[in-house]
Write an enzyme that holds these catalytic residues in place. Sequence first.
Site, PDB file in Angstrom:
ATOM      1  N   GLU A 119      12.334  -9.353  -0.620  1.00 41.73           N
ATOM      2  CA  GLU A 119      13.765  -9.249  -0.903  1.00 41.73           C
ATOM      3  C   GLU A 119      14.123  -7.895  -1.474  1.00 41.73           C
ATOM      4  O   GLU A 119      15.254  -7.420  -1.303  1.00 41.73           O
ATOM      5  CB  GLU A 119      14.170 -10.355  -1.888  1.00 41.73           C
ATOM      6  CG  GLU A 119      15.679 -10.522  -2.070  1.00 41.73           C
ATOM      7  CD  GLU A 119      16.275  -9.620  -3.150  1.00 41.73           C
ATOM      8  OE1 GLU A 119      17.513  -9.508  -3.204  1.00 41.73           O
ATOM      9  OE2 GLU A 119      15.505  -9.021  -3.944  1.00 41.73           O
ATOM     10  N   GLU A 120      13.169  -7.256  -2.157  1.00 42.43           N
ATOM     11  CA  GLU A 120      13.458  -6.021  -2.885  1.00 42.43           C
ATOM     12  C   GLU A 120      13.384  -4.762  -2.021  1.00 42.43           C
ATOM     13  O   GLU A 120      13.465  -3.650  -2.546  1.00 42.43           O
ATOM     14  CB  GLU A 120      12.494  -5.875  -4.074  1.00 42.43           C
ATOM     15  CG  GLU A 120      12.596  -6.973  -5.126  1.00 42.43           C
ATOM     16  CD  GLU A 120      13.865  -6.892  -5.957  1.00 42.43           C
ATOM     17  OE1 GLU A 120      14.749  -6.080  -5.623  1.00 42.43           O
ATOM     18  OE2 GLU A 120      13.975  -7.642  -6.940  1.00 42.43           O
ATOM     19  N   ASP A 152       8.844 -11.583  -4.633  1.00 42.14           N
ATOM     20  CA  ASP A 152       8.396 -10.204  -4.803  1.00 42.14           C
ATOM     21  C   ASP A 152       9.128  -9.555  -5.966  1.00 42.14           C
ATOM     22  O   ASP A 152      10.170 -10.024  -6.436  1.00 42.14           O
ATOM     23  CB  ASP A 152       8.592  -9.388  -3.524  1.00 42.14           C
ATOM     24  CG  ASP A 152      10.051  -9.277  -3.093  1.00 42.14           C
ATOM     25  OD1 ASP A 152      10.795 -10.267  -3.266  1.00 42.14           O
ATOM     26  OD2 ASP A 152      10.447  -8.212  -2.569  1.00 42.14           O
ATOM     27  N   HIS A 207      14.792  -4.863 -13.031  1.00 41.63           N
ATOM     28  CA  HIS A 207      14.145  -3.627 -12.584  1.00 41.63           C
ATOM     29  C   HIS A 207      13.859  -2.646 -13.726  1.00 41.63           C
ATOM     30  O   HIS A 207      13.289  -1.586 -13.485  1.00 41.63           O
ATOM     31  CB  HIS A 207      14.955  -2.909 -11.494  1.00 41.63           C
ATOM     32  CG  HIS A 207      15.175  -3.726 -10.254  1.00 41.63           C
ATOM     33  ND1 HIS A 207      15.778  -3.222  -9.125  1.00 41.63           N
ATOM     34  CD2 HIS A 207      14.877  -5.018  -9.962  1.00 41.63           C
ATOM     35  CE1 HIS A 207      15.846  -4.157  -8.194  1.00 41.63           C
ATOM     36  NE2 HIS A 207      15.300  -5.262  -8.692  1.00 41.63           N
TER      37      HIS A 207
END
Length: 397
Positions: A150-151, A79, A374
Amino acid sequence: MTVEIGFDRNATRVEALNALLWQIMNEYSVSDDEGPLADAIETYLRNLGHLTVRRHGDTVVASTDLGRDRRVILAGHIDTVPVIDNFPPKWLEPGDPLIRADVAEAYPGERVLWGRGATDMKPSDAVMLYLAATLTEPKFDLTYVFYDHEEVAAPLNGLRKVVEAHPDWIQGDFAIIGEPTSCGIEGGCNGTIRFDVICHGVAAHSARAWMGENAIHKAADVLNRLNAYEPQTITVEGLDYREGLNATLISGGKGTNVIPDECRVHVNYRFAPDKTLAEAKALMIGVDAGAELGNGEHVATGGVFDGYGIEMKDESPAARPGMDTPLARSLAALAKERTGRDPLAKLGWTDVARFSQLGIPAVNMGAGDALLAHKHDEQVPESDLIRLADILEEWLS
């Protein structure tokens, strides 16, 4: 539309790696939308024929069963964080203005892949997919884990869910998490806790403010305590972990002419692996506050926020470096030979902590610069992909 992953077996290694990365980069997989990419990864791995492939939710686990005396786990999340005008991806040729100046300086004359996930962490996923296909006689048995969510908050983490539901799928002697490290080794990780600090007041009409108590004004003391906090750098097993305590959200009030009766300051504490989760919480809210995930508001009995209401939102333990094991030392030596970098501390939280809880030594090692994760201009130089494949292929062969 059905997503397909694969590469021409007559392709060079560089062509194969680039093809796999391009395919998974073109698949939108922001957290909650990993399903199509997980489907494609599962199909790709099953078609290889030499792996045992299992799936739980949108996490895919593929393992060799060669009878080796040790097993290494290679894990990567599929993800990404939300898109910021950076999807679909683009290959950028040298001189393209979208290439960051620092990347162009460090990797002159190189192509760069730009877009969401280009650093965190689809390049590492692509390398793992390549190794799954080509590394048929490794010196260790291998388990590949491609996991979802995971995020986002820890309870949604796909690796966590597999560990809870199928612990026999996640067994090994050593684990490598493909978080971006510019192909060096980053050991352990900081732990993290997130919680609301709650200020209570009494509602009143703003024209008669003396009839109430302003909860937002009370939050000034919370912010002053945060400003007074001095972050520490703590050395653990030779690696330096920098801590942090910050407000990340604030909310309060119900109307423009109403004295607010509640204000919440959302706080994130990142703590070094010299502390347990319980010790970290005690430093923030006291030993016996009783605030746990899901049990509502409790009053802090000590620590930085003594006397304030606390509602826990998320918590994950830190992980010690684990660089003293033979497998970690040998991988670190090869990584230094190829990159010139000594092991560093991982300052963000990663799933090495989950492996640490399972008693499996683990390190972070992946393509891409963690400082670009990010960001809206997330990007990775082509050579980083190749370098990671070189290191892992040699170490595992």
